[in-house]
Design a protein around this motif. Structure first.
Motif, mmCIF file in Angstrom:
data_model
loop_
_atom_site.group_PDB
_atom_site.id
_atom_site.type_symbol
_atom_site.label_atom_id
_atom_site.label_comp_id
_atom_site.label_asym_id
_atom_site.label_seq_id
_atom_site.Cartn_x
_atom_site.Cartn_y
_atom_site.Cartn_z
ATOM 1 N N GLN A 64 42.540 44.377 35.123
ATOM 2 C CA GLN A 64 43.079 45.748 35.093
ATOM 3 C C GLN A 64 42.257 46.716 35.950
ATOM 4 O O GLN A 64 42.757 47.744 36.384
ATOM 5 C CB GLN A 64 43.145 46.270 33.651
ATOM 6 N N SER A 65 40.986 46.383 36.202
ATOM 7 C CA SER A 65 40.133 47.274 36.993
ATOM 8 C C SER A 65 40.159 46.934 38.489
ATOM 9 O O SER A 65 39.461 47.545 39.282
ATOM 10 C CB SER A 65 38.691 47.227 36.472
ATOM 11 N N LEU A 66 40.999 45.982 38.886
ATOM 12 C CA LEU A 66 41.043 45.544 40.276
ATOM 13 C C LEU A 66 41.397 46.675 41.236
ATOM 14 O O LEU A 66 40.769 46.829 42.280
ATOM 15 C CB LEU A 66 42.031 44.383 40.440
ATOM 16 N N ASP A 67 42.391 47.472 40.888
ATOM 17 C CA ASP A 67 42.817 48.548 41.786
ATOM 18 C C ASP A 67 41.657 49.502 42.080
ATOM 19 O O ASP A 67 41.435 49.883 43.229
ATOM 20 C CB ASP A 67 44.006 49.288 41.175
ATOM 21 N N LYS A 68 40.907 49.856 41.056
ATOM 22 C CA LYS A 68 39.760 50.743 41.232
ATOM 23 C C LYS A 68 38.702 50.103 42.141
ATOM 24 O O LYS A 68 38.142 50.755 43.012
ATOM 25 C CB LYS A 68 39.158 51.079 39.865
ATOM 26 N N LEU A 69 38.449 48.812 41.944
ATOM 27 C CA LEU A 69 37.471 48.105 42.777
ATOM 28 C C LEU A 69 37.903 48.076 44.240
ATOM 29 O O LEU A 69 37.097 48.279 45.145
ATOM 30 C CB LEU A 69 37.294 46.671 42.285
ATOM 31 N N LEU A 70 39.176 47.812 44.487
ATOM 32 C CA LEU A 70 39.678 47.750 45.855
ATOM 33 C C LEU A 70 39.701 49.119 46.521
ATOM 34 O O LEU A 70 39.506 49.227 47.731
ATOM 35 C CB LEU A 70 41.062 47.103 45.888
ATOM 36 N N ASN A 71 39.937 50.163 45.739
ATOM 37 C CA ASN A 71 39.884 51.515 46.300
ATOM 38 C C ASN A 71 38.465 51.894 46.691
ATOM 39 O O ASN A 71 38.250 52.603 47.667
ATOM 40 C CB ASN A 71 40.438 52.535 45.308
ATOM 41 N N ALA A 72 37.486 51.423 45.919
ATOM 42 C CA ALA A 72 36.089 51.741 46.192
ATOM 43 C C ALA A 72 35.552 50.975 47.406
ATOM 44 O O ALA A 72 34.669 51.453 48.101
ATOM 45 C CB ALA A 72 35.226 51.439 44.968
ATOM 46 N N ASN A 73 36.078 49.793 47.647
ATOM 47 C CA ASN A 73 35.614 48.981 48.766
ATOM 48 C C ASN A 73 36.799 48.248 49.378
ATOM 49 O O ASN A 73 37.262 47.249 48.855
ATOM 50 C CB ASN A 73 34.555 47.974 48.301
ATOM 51 N N LYS A 74 37.275 48.750 50.489
ATOM 52 C CA LYS A 74 38.463 48.187 51.140
ATOM 53 C C LYS A 74 38.187 46.839 51.807
ATOM 54 O O LYS A 74 39.098 46.145 52.209
ATOM 55 C CB LYS A 74 38.993 49.167 52.183
ATOM 56 N N ASN A 75 36.915 46.467 51.933
ATOM 57 C CA ASN A 75 36.569 45.233 52.633
ATOM 58 C C ASN A 75 36.249 44.072 51.698
ATOM 59 O O ASN A 75 35.660 43.091 52.123
ATOM 60 C CB ASN A 75 35.376 45.475 53.565
ATOM 61 N N ILE A 76 36.621 44.183 50.449
ATOM 62 C CA ILE A 76 36.371 43.105 49.495
ATOM 63 C C ILE A 76 37.343 41.955 49.753
ATOM 64 O O ILE A 76 38.529 42.160 49.974
ATOM 65 C CB ILE A 76 36.534 43.598 48.042
ATOM 66 N N ILE A 77 36.804 40.747 49.717
ATOM 67 C CA ILE A 77 37.624 39.546 49.778
ATOM 68 C C ILE A 77 37.626 38.927 48.397
ATOM 69 O O ILE A 77 36.570 38.724 47.793
ATOM 70 C CB ILE A 77 37.082 38.553 50.820
ATOM 71 N N ILE A 78 38.801 38.649 47.888
ATOM 72 C CA ILE A 78 38.948 38.024 46.578
ATOM 73 C C ILE A 78 39.151 36.528 46.799
ATOM 74 O O ILE A 78 40.052 36.120 47.526
ATOM 75 C CB ILE A 78 40.151 38.605 45.814
ATOM 76 N N ILE A 79 38.314 35.734 46.163
ATOM 77 C CA ILE A 79 38.452 34.285 46.239
ATOM 78 C C ILE A 79 38.802 33.779 44.846
ATOM 79 O O ILE A 79 38.072 34.036 43.888
ATOM 80 C CB ILE A 79 37.152 33.605 46.709
ATOM 81 N N ILE A 80 39.911 33.096 44.739
ATOM 82 C CA ILE A 80 40.322 32.552 43.445
ATOM 83 C C ILE A 80 39.702 31.172 43.270
ATOM 84 O O ILE A 80 39.910 30.285 44.085
ATOM 85 C CB ILE A 80 41.849 32.465 43.322
ATOM 86 N N ALA A 81 38.965 31.024 42.183
ATOM 87 C CA ALA A 81 38.338 29.747 41.837
ATOM 88 C C ALA A 81 38.892 29.343 40.473
ATOM 89 O O ALA A 81 38.241 29.515 39.444
ATOM 90 C CB ALA A 81 36.821 29.887 41.810
ATOM 91 N N LEU A 95 50.458 43.609 41.464
ATOM 92 C CA LEU A 95 49.672 44.815 41.224
ATOM 93 C C LEU A 95 49.460 45.627 42.490
ATOM 94 O O LEU A 95 49.462 46.840 42.478
ATOM 95 C CB LEU A 95 48.297 44.460 40.647
ATOM 96 N N ARG A 96 49.262 44.917 43.595
ATOM 97 C CA ARG A 96 48.904 45.597 44.834
ATOM 98 C C ARG A 96 49.040 44.618 45.991
ATOM 99 O O ARG A 96 48.655 43.468 45.865
ATOM 100 C CB ARG A 96 47.450 46.054 44.719
ATOM 101 N N PRO A 97 49.546 45.066 47.128
ATOM 102 C CA PRO A 97 49.577 44.166 48.285
ATOM 103 C C PRO A 97 48.149 43.784 48.661
ATOM 104 O O PRO A 97 47.293 44.640 48.804
ATOM 105 C CB PRO A 97 50.220 45.004 49.383
ATOM 106 N N LEU A 98 47.908 42.504 48.802
ATOM 107 C CA LEU A 98 46.561 42.030 49.103
ATOM 108 C C LEU A 98 46.508 41.438 50.501
ATOM 109 O O LEU A 98 47.320 40.601 50.851
ATOM 110 C CB LEU A 98 46.140 40.960 48.088
#
Length: 112
Positions: A64-81, A95-98
């Protein structure tokens, strides 16, 4: 958007910020590999659907906090493990275009 399989940590851009989706065993193994082979990457924490809090001194963010994290840092890469990479990807893309999204499931399967 398609899941992009990532077979090597070397394919990640230099000095990027990384969030690992999955705070279980696969996420732990991925973090170990990042620390060993890609110390230039900034590890920003774990994201998980069901967990949140602190694990071994590392922040676990609820999805649920993903949107806030992505707004704070636009250069984050999410890796699904996770074994559920496709389902997680589908939920995240609602939730958001990634753009910066990788699935490291295949890579982790090859390494253990």
């Amino acid at each position: 958007m398609e899941i992009i399989p990532l077979y090597s940590l070397g394919k990640l851009p230099k000095d990027c910020s990384v969030l690992i989706y999955g705070a279980g065993g696969r996420g732990d193994r991925l973090l170990t590999l990042i620390r060993k082979f890609r110390s230039d990457l900034q590890f920003s924490g774990f994201i998980d659907t069901y967990k949140s809090g602190i694990k071994d001194g590392i922040q676990i963010f609820n999805v649920q906090s993903l949107d806030k994290l992505l707004n704070a840092n636009k250069n984050i890469i999410i890796i699904i493990a996770s074994n559920f990479a496709h389902q997680i990807y589908c939920e995240l893309s609602k939730l958001r275009p990634l753009r910066n999204f990788r699935d490291l499931l295949s890579f982790l399967s090859l390494t253990g």
